[in-house]
Design an enzyme around this catalytic site. Structure first.
Site, PDB file in Angstrom:
ATOM      1  N   ASP B  87       0.852  -1.200   0.000  1.00 11.71           N
ATOM      2  CA  ASP B  87       0.000   0.000   0.000  1.00 11.71           C
ATOM      3  C   ASP B  87       0.879   1.239   0.000  1.00 11.71           C
ATOM      4  OD1 ASP B  87       0.828  -0.558   2.682  1.00 11.71           O
ATOM      5  OD2 ASP B  87      -0.726   0.794   3.443  1.00 11.71           O
ATOM      6  N   GLU B 152       0.220  -0.771   5.865  1.00 16.72           N
ATOM      7  CA  GLU B 152       1.314  -0.164   6.627  1.00 16.72           C
ATOM      8  C   GLU B 152       1.125   1.343   6.738  1.00 16.72           C
ATOM      9  OE1 GLU B 152       5.216   1.481   7.742  1.00 16.72           O
ATOM     10  OE2 GLU B 152       4.104   1.906   5.909  1.00 16.72           O
TER      11      GLU B 152
END
Lengths: 458, 458
Positions: B87, B152
């Site tokens: 991500d 994250e």
């Protein structure tokens, strides 16, 4: 003519026209609404022409046009200059409106729309009062000039110059404005004092780009921290402004005036309830009414910087911004106050950032004696329409042009407002109570008749 | 096999694949990118399958899936668990990007795209290193497990639970992460300490709706003023956090560590120039490097309230908001720090507003001894690839999962980062230097060979 039955007969037609006017999104602060501004101005000009006003034109300024129209066929009678504005405030946050701001809706005998009370609704009433005389009697009781501007909500940046350049065209015996509020339901008021206004934007700049708050957090100043510190330095714990020299020119409230305010019977408790706040707040030693009518303020109207979306974004933003406006009272000077604030910004600027100050919006505060005969004529008109004598009030808002007109054209200013304080001026769900639309139409008409009785002044 | 010539031969093919991966806008903070997250995860799974990784699957979490894949056919050899995230951060302000963030562009031997360095680019290198061994030799030098997450950048809210539930699946002899930076061009570094993270949002509420600043200014608290005062109360003039108890659990920097930091030769002057700030800023008595690696911070990442448009809007807003994240160092506890800040908010809340605090993002700080044999193996791999020994550094950023992995799986963590500090992590124009893509591929491959030499540990 019987004014009451005239307005009753034409009520639904008038409301239909008002809805048409209110549906034009004439937001002056946003450039994408430029054509809507033009449309609203043309709508007014068409209206003025339709009932026989002469010399109707859109007079250009450096910004939005002024709608002008006159009827000067009442020899020996005073000339009334009517000022109003056809521009409106922005509408955000849009999701808080119960019905779309530019699809006027009547609910519970109130009309909901941006501009319903500030100021399109009230401008419209002056048109309909003049129209009533023209249509019924073929003439007006006095000479009338309309001067309707399109930049009031952005601080009338071009009207000073416009008035200066059109002193002869605008010459009159008095100025009438309906852009203030009543004290409350069934409690009319004539406003004799307004606060002034000045505004600025502060832009703080730190690192050249947004930084990762993990990699750099601790090493550099965060522009948001600097802005918070700077803004916090502008008020003390009680809300008193701490900008050096801010209160130096403020004329203290007289004991008589404070007694008159108290006699109006407006309590802090009522206001707290109305606004839905946990507690009122402000300068110690003054009631909320005194603070909002006759004490100056420094308000941050907007703040932004960094990430505002969903979730988190761990950055140190490159920039942070705040918009500030001050409300001023006699004898504060807008330019001087902006100088003081700009000096404060530079003297209190936290380390590690640079500051830019952009100035805008200037209007001087204004107070007029309320024993003026035009104001007393207005008081009689109110008593006739509402059945009670109006209160004489001051107001916290600013209509910068009032001071300009008063000074440049040397005429008394009569502020006859028909709004109610709870009608969400500048906020979502702005509305206007139709009972004051009805009674206001009568008040304005009676006022013109009262002025007729005064005879020629100049 | 000759690793150098293998990677040279496959370079253009690799860069084409990397561009494909980077073009997926897998922003975890914005829910409208949910399908892009899925797409990025599937892209990784397809890659892992393509060169022979086994048991490749998208393992569900309460949020975005974890991409898992393993190859366990090196009996007697250690097992390396490779962690990374697919991500990326949001991309605003978009207008500051020189090329669109999801149209990867190579200029001057750098690849520009959101995620180029943090962390898709670095994840991709681990895939290509494993692929190189599989394609050339039909096997890997050690056992490998990939664990690639998709949350994250929003604080890995579901990974603690995931690791807890998959302890056996993830069991390994060491964890390798490439999500940190080198010290500078040609200066590789192995990171042995990371700061922790905790975050919250403060929502202040004043009047029930936006108010006209003229009518009510002075009578009520302005939520922006209250927020500025509250935020200003969280730091002193030097930037030290003034939240009561904030530093109580902080382990002081040792003299040895401070000397080692100084020996790295990074000066405050260089940093100031790099960031383009008028001056560095922060807690007195520490260098910028010490402050950002080993001292905690409290940063306001975003602030908003009232009017942010063009021109002015003379309101007292109903609400004002701020997003805050703290970087933590051993032995601060995220939960405890959030408790302290929440207490501070309530103890320092200015009159006339109410406060709501929303908590998010928690990760404990982490420090690992750098004489661990896995870390020493990494150091040898760096020396082989870069020709210089790596520095041992700490880092200001947070990878919350590092502490979780270390604690739950009881394994050493090797942080081999190939990014450069100036590569605009989390900012516009994020990029990755291809020289570190090339040398990094070699370093990772040499590292696997060095680990092979260690033999079986468990």
């Amino acid at each position: 003519m019987n004014l009451k039955s005239y307005f009753t007969e034409h009520r639904s037609e008038h409301l239909k026209q008002l809805q048409e006017f209110l549906s034009i999104p004439s937001i002056s602060a946003l450039s994408e609404h430029k054509t809507d501004i033009q449309k609203a101005a043309e709508w007014l000009a068409d209206q003025l022409k339709s009932f026989g006003m002469k010399r109707v034109e859109l007079l250009p300024t450096k910004g939005n046009p002024v709608v002008y129209g006159e009827w000067l066929h009442a020899p020996g009678k005073p000339t009334v200059l009517i000022y109003g504005h056809y521009d409106v405030q922005p509408v955000d946050p849009l999701h808080l409106w119960d019905s779309p701001p530019f699809e006027p809706a009547i609910r519970d005998e109130k009309i909901y729309a941006r501009g319903a009370t500030d100021d399109k609704g009230q401008v419209f009433m002056h048109l309909k009062s003049a129209e009533a005389f023209m249509k019924s009697e073929g003439k007006l009781p006095v000479n009338i000039k309309f001067c309707l501007e399109g930049e009031e909500e952005v601080g009338s940046p071009n009207l000073d110059e416009f008035v200066e350049q059109h002193k002869e065209l605008l010459a009159a015996d008095m100025l009438v404005i309906s852009d203030t509020t009543m004290l409350g339901k069934g409690k009319p008021a004539i406003c004799y004092g307004l606060r002034g206004l000045c505004g600025l934007q502060i832009n703080l700049k730190g690192p050249k780009g947004d930084l990762h708050s993990g990699l750099y957090g601790g090493a550099v100043q965060n522009p948001i921290h600097a802005l918070a510190e700077l803004l916090a330095s502008m008020h003390d714990d009680s809300g008193k402004v701490t900008v050096d020299g801010f209160y130096d020119q403020v004329v203290p409230l007289s004991i008589e005036e404070r007694e008159a305010f108290t006699a109006l019977g407006q309590t802090d408790k009522d206001l707290q309830k109305e606004l839905g706040v946990p507690a009122l707040f402000g300068e110690q030693g003054y009631t909320a009414l005194e603070r909002s009518w006759a004490r100056p303020t420094l308000e941050v109207n907007g703040i932004w910087g960094g990430f505002q979306g969903e979730g988190t974004k761990t950055i140190i933003p490159s920039e942070a911004h705040a918009k500030i406006t001050c409300r001023l009272v006699p004898d504060q000077d807008p330019e001087q106050i902006l100088d003081l604030i700009e000096k404060h910004v530079h003297n209190h600027l936290p380390a590690g950032v640079t500051a830019e100050v952009i100035r805008f919006d200037k209007g001087k505060p204004f107070v007029t004696p309320f024993d003026d005969e035009a104001i007393q004529a207005a008081a009689r008109a109110y008593e006739q329409a509402y059945g009670v004598a109006p209160a004489f009030t001051r107001m916290g808002g600013s209509i910068p042009i009032v001071e300009t007109f008063g000074r440049l054209l040397e005429l008394p200013v009569v502020m006859m407002g028909f709004g109610l304080p709870e009608e969400n001026f500048h906020a979502p769900n702005e509305h206007f109570h139709l009972e004051n639309f009805d009674t206001g139409l009568l008040t304005i008409s009676y006022f013109l008749q009262e002025i007729e009785k005064l005879g020629e002044k100049k």
